[in-house]
Enzyme design. Structure first.
Site, PDB file in Angstrom:
ATOM      1  N   PHE A  93       0.114  10.217  -7.660  1.00 38.30           N
ATOM      2  CA  PHE A  93       0.170   8.768  -7.464  1.00 38.30           C
ATOM      3  C   PHE A  93      -0.449   8.041  -8.650  1.00 38.30           C
ATOM      4  O   PHE A  93      -0.664   6.881  -8.631  1.00 38.30           O
ATOM      5  CB  PHE A  93      -0.532   8.373  -6.159  1.00 38.30           C
ATOM      6  CG  PHE A  93       0.002   9.122  -4.964  1.00 38.30           C
ATOM      7  CD1 PHE A  93       1.369   9.345  -4.847  1.00 38.30           C
ATOM      8  CD2 PHE A  93      -0.832   9.614  -3.992  1.00 38.30           C
ATOM      9  CE1 PHE A  93       1.875  10.046  -3.769  1.00 38.30           C
ATOM     10  CE2 PHE A  93      -0.335  10.310  -2.899  1.00 38.30           C
ATOM     11  CZ  PHE A  93       1.018  10.528  -2.796  1.00 38.30           C
ATOM     12  N   SER A 131       0.844  -1.200   0.000  1.00 39.96           N
ATOM     13  CA  SER A 131       0.000   0.000   0.000  1.00 39.96           C
ATOM     14  C   SER A 131       0.885   1.257   0.000  1.00 39.96           C
ATOM     15  O   SER A 131       0.623   2.215  -0.726  1.00 39.96           O
ATOM     16  CB  SER A 131      -0.897  -0.012   1.233  1.00 39.96           C
ATOM     17  OG  SER A 131      -1.375   1.271   1.511  1.00 39.96           O
ATOM     18  N   TRP A 168       2.492   1.634  -3.360  1.00 40.84           N
ATOM     19  CA  TRP A 168       1.505   2.075  -4.351  1.00 40.84           C
ATOM     20  C   TRP A 168       1.443   3.602  -4.385  1.00 40.84           C
ATOM     21  O   TRP A 168       1.275   4.211  -5.435  1.00 40.84           O
ATOM     22  CB  TRP A 168       0.126   1.499  -3.999  1.00 40.84           C
ATOM     23  CG  TRP A 168      -0.971   1.981  -4.922  1.00 40.84           C
ATOM     24  CD1 TRP A 168      -1.339   1.432  -6.106  1.00 40.84           C
ATOM     25  CD2 TRP A 168      -1.802   3.130  -4.739  1.00 40.84           C
ATOM     26  NE1 TRP A 168      -2.352   2.147  -6.674  1.00 40.84           N
ATOM     27  CE2 TRP A 168      -2.660   3.200  -5.857  1.00 40.84           C
ATOM     28  CE3 TRP A 168      -1.911   4.104  -3.749  1.00 40.84           C
ATOM     29  CZ2 TRP A 168      -3.605   4.205  -6.004  1.00 40.84           C
ATOM     30  CZ3 TRP A 168      -2.867   5.099  -3.899  1.00 40.84           C
ATOM     31  CH2 TRP A 168      -3.699   5.141  -5.014  1.00 40.84           C
ATOM     32  N   HIS A 169       1.598   4.219  -3.192  1.00 38.62           N
ATOM     33  CA  HIS A 169       1.479   5.672  -3.122  1.00 38.62           C
ATOM     34  C   HIS A 169       2.614   6.389  -3.831  1.00 38.62           C
ATOM     35  O   HIS A 169       2.428   7.485  -4.340  1.00 38.62           O
ATOM     36  CB  HIS A 169       1.400   6.135  -1.660  1.00 38.62           C
ATOM     37  CG  HIS A 169       0.037   5.978  -1.099  1.00 38.62           C
ATOM     38  ND1 HIS A 169      -0.410   4.785  -0.572  1.00 38.62           N
ATOM     39  CD2 HIS A 169      -1.008   6.838  -0.996  1.00 38.62           C
ATOM     40  CE1 HIS A 169      -1.657   4.938  -0.173  1.00 38.62           C
ATOM     41  NE2 HIS A 169      -2.044   6.167  -0.419  1.00 38.62           N
ATOM     42  N   GLY A 170       3.790   5.790  -3.845  1.00 38.21           N
ATOM     43  CA  GLY A 170       4.882   6.466  -4.529  1.00 38.21           C
ATOM     44  C   GLY A 170       6.159   5.662  -4.471  1.00 38.21           C
ATOM     45  O   GLY A 170       6.374   4.874  -3.549  1.00 38.21           O
TER      46      GLY A 170
END
Lengths: 547, 477
Positions: free
Chosen positions: B477, B316, B319-321
């Site tokens: 993102f 997670s 996924w954001h960066g």
């Protein structure tokens, strides 16, 4: 979804709706009241004067005391500017001669139109006068007063034919708008906004229609009227923001008095580099004058040249424009935001079409046209700064609650502390500081960007006025004690700039890489610590151009 | 095209009018073209990329239908394509940079990593949406969509294209296929969502964001200033992302679509796990359904369940960066969930109960503590430079400079004032949720006051919007 059709629901809807409308109109009033303070506090805020004469209540219920019996009104010396509104109840419709005199830069607007400016253009005149035909009843005066030294005075009066006896506006004739009073709101809205009747009708229609969407939320017409209701309160709010006074006449007067041979235009880069008096001394008494607009870049320099220098009518031998890196071809840089909006209004008497087109992309873009339309429609937005200041003040009050002088002083101290805390010198190294300072550091392509920049307009202005132009590129802060070296892209950019200026009859002098500009001479950022160190260097380097 | 631009304010009404004048089948084609224009307005290549991904997934799903015996290989191939595109655009630079650093650290010949790839807007969102679709088709949870236009519209529907919510096929696809209608109630609700969304973005997020920006631009901020900045950022990111979802939901509602909720007052969560049930709900559910549960979820050994939670949260974060601070942030939240789970287990074993009269107080403490720990996480999220992050985490109050506390108090109140509507909304919701569910209709009195609420919000936008508007945080993102 349950149907909303019962009588009780309708009554509830009416009550909620009316309450909402009143809230919407009064909410900004309350915030303004918190920001400005009622009555006597207003003088502390610099909004209005301490009156030199006796005051007494007006016979109109709800209005505050306004003008003294004497003509002259003094501004609190602690403050540099004041903006205020007066509703003048004209007793009979006739041709009046309005007379206005002020010590500093001021303007009087009558019913939304500029009536008079002070000081008068002619040096031989002391007062400015203007004839105008007024209908009986209320008229709105707006006074914008600015004096960079703080304090000052003005007087306003009228002459009525046929005897033409001068009468000062007195408190029996005028009223200071008290924004708590609904009647004042009505007059302010009527008198301060163009197209009031149209907006008034629209708002009135929305008010009448208030019941429908609330009672019949499941009907299509209800949706349309809901949209109208959403917009209506904002349409009802008058435009209370005063325009920043145009400081042109003050600068013109100074330029005319001094008749400088060399004029400098720039921002803090110029301010931290050139000491006018020292340069005059080095030049053997030749007068020079610097027009400094802090933070301004090419767009502001263009406006300064057009509205501060040229109207003065002087003919300097050379005009120097100080700039940094690629800012001459960045037309949109530093032209938006509250600070620049204020600055632009101060150095221009009216919106400049070239500036609007180049800096804001107006004229061409339909989105900009839409933006302009929205600005006109919802002129309540012009009160944003006041409302945002009020939120800041409320946060200060919550941090240090309580009343009294001591508490107020503590709040003022906290405000200074916050400003110091976030001063530019405390900003960290790297991208953040760069972005705060001058935006993107990417070097633009000169040939493709010059046509969209202010450079051709500046050169055109200089050509028509026969001003020889010298562009001075300042050296940015060295990273170590060695001289600053440009990247190949930057060298290419400057070479193209130089060719362009030469073709157009201007000169470029580049201080980048000067061995006599070490890091030790620099203060904060790209500023020089002491202009008295830099001025002799400037004199030596540009000696040939200063002969 | 950004939601908070004037272009969008012109774009949406034009789309709305033309759309409702068209018959159903043409509506979908028109919406697809409008969605591609929306994305192409930012950069034409982005529209081409989404067309490629849509085509690949459409073909994969159809292939699974044609060759059911080979659907596993097709699924793997499709995942390789979708994740490969995501990995290339989002993680290639990060991977090469770290590889070079690793080689250098172990003394092997390294290389200069200079790969600079523009991240296509919304790629993380629509890639996850396509993966969910293909996996659902593979599991035979949903039928294969045969109409390419409908499928492409499901992937590229412009209101939720850039920053979600990540919609499931079972929710959105039927809406794409069915004939849609427009009711005044839908328009009223949609308009309210739009106005409330714009208020949250332009007034709350942009004003608090300005404070956070100033704090994190300081070279040497003190302890209290940093945490006031974290508080500002916590408000900013919530208002910013929530506003996007509201504008997306409002726009979709005007076009006859109902998008799922993405937020449910996350700062009123009573535990870290509860926070993730309220924050970016569509991503949380996606991670649960497509990563955590397939890994075995909690129905495995304690050690493996712990690993599953940590892996899900680390992914997670990633996924954001493509940055270590996001991985750290994900890991931190995984750890919070685990610690809370162990804490609950201990309490259950010790059979410690709380008297009912103390319950409201306990809930308040839980909310406060959860918010506090979430804020610590936001610091990791905001500060991308790891060394600077560590320096900030090591700050202590007794070394704070003179005036640091006073400035922080001022900043705190300033943020609180700007974010007051969100807190009031939260408190109202808290009261409401005690007796009602999220989908219960609101009482008449509130529905009738809706235009009034919209008028106040609209006025707030005009008077209080920030002078320095910013782009949506989740665009990156």
């Amino acid at each position: 979804m349950r149907k909303l059709s019962s009588r009780n629901h309708r009554l509830y809807a009416l009550a909620t709706g009316l309450l909402g409308m009143i809230l919407c109109v009064y909410l900004p009033t309350l915030i303004l009241h918190l920001a400005i303070g009622p009555g006597a506090d207003r003088a502390k805020q610099g909004w209005w004067t301490h009156f030199s004469g006796p005051t007494r209540p007006l016979p109109v219920n709800g209005y505050e005391v306004l003008l003294p019996a004497e003509r002259t009104i003094a501004l609190n010396p602690d403050f540099k500017q004041a903006t205020s509104w007066i509703i003048w109840f004209v007793p009979e419709g006739t041709l009046y001669k309005i007379q206005f005199s002020a010590e500093a830069v001021s303007r009087v607007t009558l019913d939304g139109k500029i009536l008079l400016k002070a000081p008068p253009k002619s040096r031989s005149r002391k007062v400015e006068e203007r004839w105008c035909r007024l209908t009986p009843g209320p008229h709105l005066f707006r006074l914008d007063f600015y004096n960079k030294d703080g304090g000052g005075w003005f007087s306003i009066g009228f002459l009525t034919p046929p005897l033409m006896r001068l009468t000062a506006l007195q408190n029996t004739m005028v009223a200071m708008p008290n924004r708590d009073h609904l009647e004042t709101w009505w007059w302010l809205m009527r008198l301060s906004r163009p197209g009031t009747w149209f907006f008034g009708l629209l708002a009135g229609f929305s008010l009448l229609a208030l019941l429908l969407p609330l009672a019949r939320a499941d009907r299509l017409y209800a949706t349309i009227i809901t949209i109208a209701i959403v917009a209506a309160p904002a349409l009802l709010i008058p435009d209370l923001s005063g325009r920043e006074p145009y400081i042109g006449p003050v600068i013109h007067k100074k330029l005319q008095q001094k008749q400088p041979r060399y004029v400098f235009i720039g921002n803090s880069m110029l301010w931290s580099r050139i000491d006018d008096s020292l340069l005059e001394h080095l030049l053997g008494g030749v007068p020079v004058y610097s027009i400094v607009n802090f933070g301004g870049l090419s767009g502001i320099h263009y406006l300064a040249m057009k509205y501060l220098l040229i109207p003065s009518g002087i003919q300097p031998k050379r005009v120097f424009i100080f700039f940094r890196s690629t800012t001459l071809v960045e037309p949109t840089a530093r032209t938006t935001g509250p600070y620049f909006e204020t600055l632009i209004k101060r150095i221009t008497p009216a919106p400049d079409p070239v500036f609007e087109r180049l800096a804001h992309g107006r004229e061409t873009s339909p989105v900009s046209a839409f933006q302009r339309y929205l600005d006109t429609l919802f002129s309540v937005q012009k009160n944003r700064k006041m409302v945002r200041d009020a939120v800041g003040n409320a946060a200060l009050w919550l941090s240090i609650p309580g009343t009294g002088q001591l508490r107020q002083e503590k709040r003022n101290q906290l405000r200074s502390l916050v400003n110091k805390h976030f001063a530019l010198k405390n900003v960290g190294a790297g991208m953040d500081k760069e972005s705060l300072r001058s935006g993107s550091r990417e070097i633009p392509d000169f040939s493709s960007s010059v046509a969209k920049s202010f450079l051709p307009s500046i050169l055109e202005l200089a050509r028509t006025q026969n001003f020889p132009l010298v562009f001075v590129r300042v050296q940015e802060r060295p990273q170590d004690n060695g001289p600053v070296r440009d990247t190949p892209e930057m060298k290419q950019f400057i070479a193209e700039l130089k060719d362009y200026l030469t073709i157009n009859g201007a000169v470029l002098y580049d201080f980048t890489g000067d061995p006599e500009l070490p890091l030790s001479m620099y203060g904060q950022g790209d500023h020089i610590e002491d202009p008295r160190q830099y001025t002799p260097l400037f004199f030596n380097r540009l000696h040939s151009l200063l002969q | 095209m950004s939601f908070n631009s004037l272009s969008y304010l012109l774009y949406l009404p034009v789309i709305f009018i033309i759309y409702w004048l068209l018959p159903h089948r043409k509506q979908n084609a028109f919406l697809l073209a409008a969605s591609y224009f929306f994305l192409g307005f930012i950069h034409p290549w982005f529209a081409l990329l989404i067309f490629f991904i849509s085509s690949a997934n459409y073909c994969a799903a159809r292939a699974m239908q044609w060759w059911p015996m080979r659907k596993k290989i097709i699924l793997v191939l499709d995942l390789v394509v979708s994740l490969g595109v995501l990995a290339y655009f989002k993680y290639a630079g990060f991977f090469l940079e770290n590889m070079a650093a690793l080689l250098q650290a172990v003394g092997l010949p390294s290389f200069q990593s200079s790969l600079s790839i523009v991240l296509p807007v919304g790629i993380s969102f629509y890639t996850f949406q396509t993966i969910a679709y293909t996996v659902d088709v593979y599991r035979e949870d949903i039928p294969v969509q045969k109409n390419f236009i409908d499928f492409s519209l499901f992937i590229s529907f412009f209101p939720q294209l850039v920053a979600g919510p990540i919609e499931r096929s079972r929710d959105l696809m039927p809406q794409v296929e069915q004939r849609r209608s427009l009711t005044p109630e839908q328009v009223n609700h949609g308009l309210l969502l739009l106005v409330w969304g714009f208020f949250k973005k332009l007034v709350i997020a942009d004003n608090t964001g300005l404070i956070a920006y100033k704090v994190f631009s300081l070279s040497d901020p003190g302890f209290y200033t940093v945490w006031a900045g974290v508080f500002s950022f916590a408000i900013q990111i919530l208002a910013d992302f929530w506003s996007y979802t509201d504008i997306a939901r409002g726009s979709a509602l005007l076009l006859g679509f109902k998008l799922s909720r993405n937020f449910n007052h996350p700062y009123f969560a009573t535990s870290p796990a509860d926070f993730w049930r309220r924050w970016h709900m569509s991503l949380s559910y996606w991670l649960r359904d497509y990563i955590y549960i397939p890994l075995g979820g909690s129905r495995v050994s304690a050690g493996r369940a712990t690993g599953n939670i940590m892996l899900t949260f680390l992914l997670s974060g990633l996924w954001h960066g493509a940055s270590w601070n996001f991985v750290l942030w994900g890991g931190y939240h995984g750890l919070l969930v685990l610690i809370h789970r162990w804490w609950r287990m201990i309490l259950n074993r010790l059979q410690i109960g709380v008297p009912s009269r103390l319950q409201p107080g306990i809930v308040s403490v839980k909310i406060f503590l959860t918010f506090l720990f979430v804020c610590i996480g936001w610091l990791m999220f905001r500060v991308t430079d790891t060394s600077r992050l560590l320096a900030m985490l090591q700050l202590v109050p007794w070394h704070a400079g003179a005036g640091d506390f006073q400035v922080a108090v001022y900043l705190f109140f300033l943020c609180l004032l700007y974010s007051l509507p969100i807190w009031l909304h939260g408190f109202f919701h808290l009261q409401w949720s005690r007796q009602h569910s999220l989908d219960d209709p609101l009482p008449d009195s509130i529905l009738m006051a809706r235009p009034l609420l919209m008028a106040v919000l609209f006025l707030g936008i005009l008077l209080l919007r920030s002078p320095a508007p910013s782009t949506f945080i989740y665009f990156q993102f």
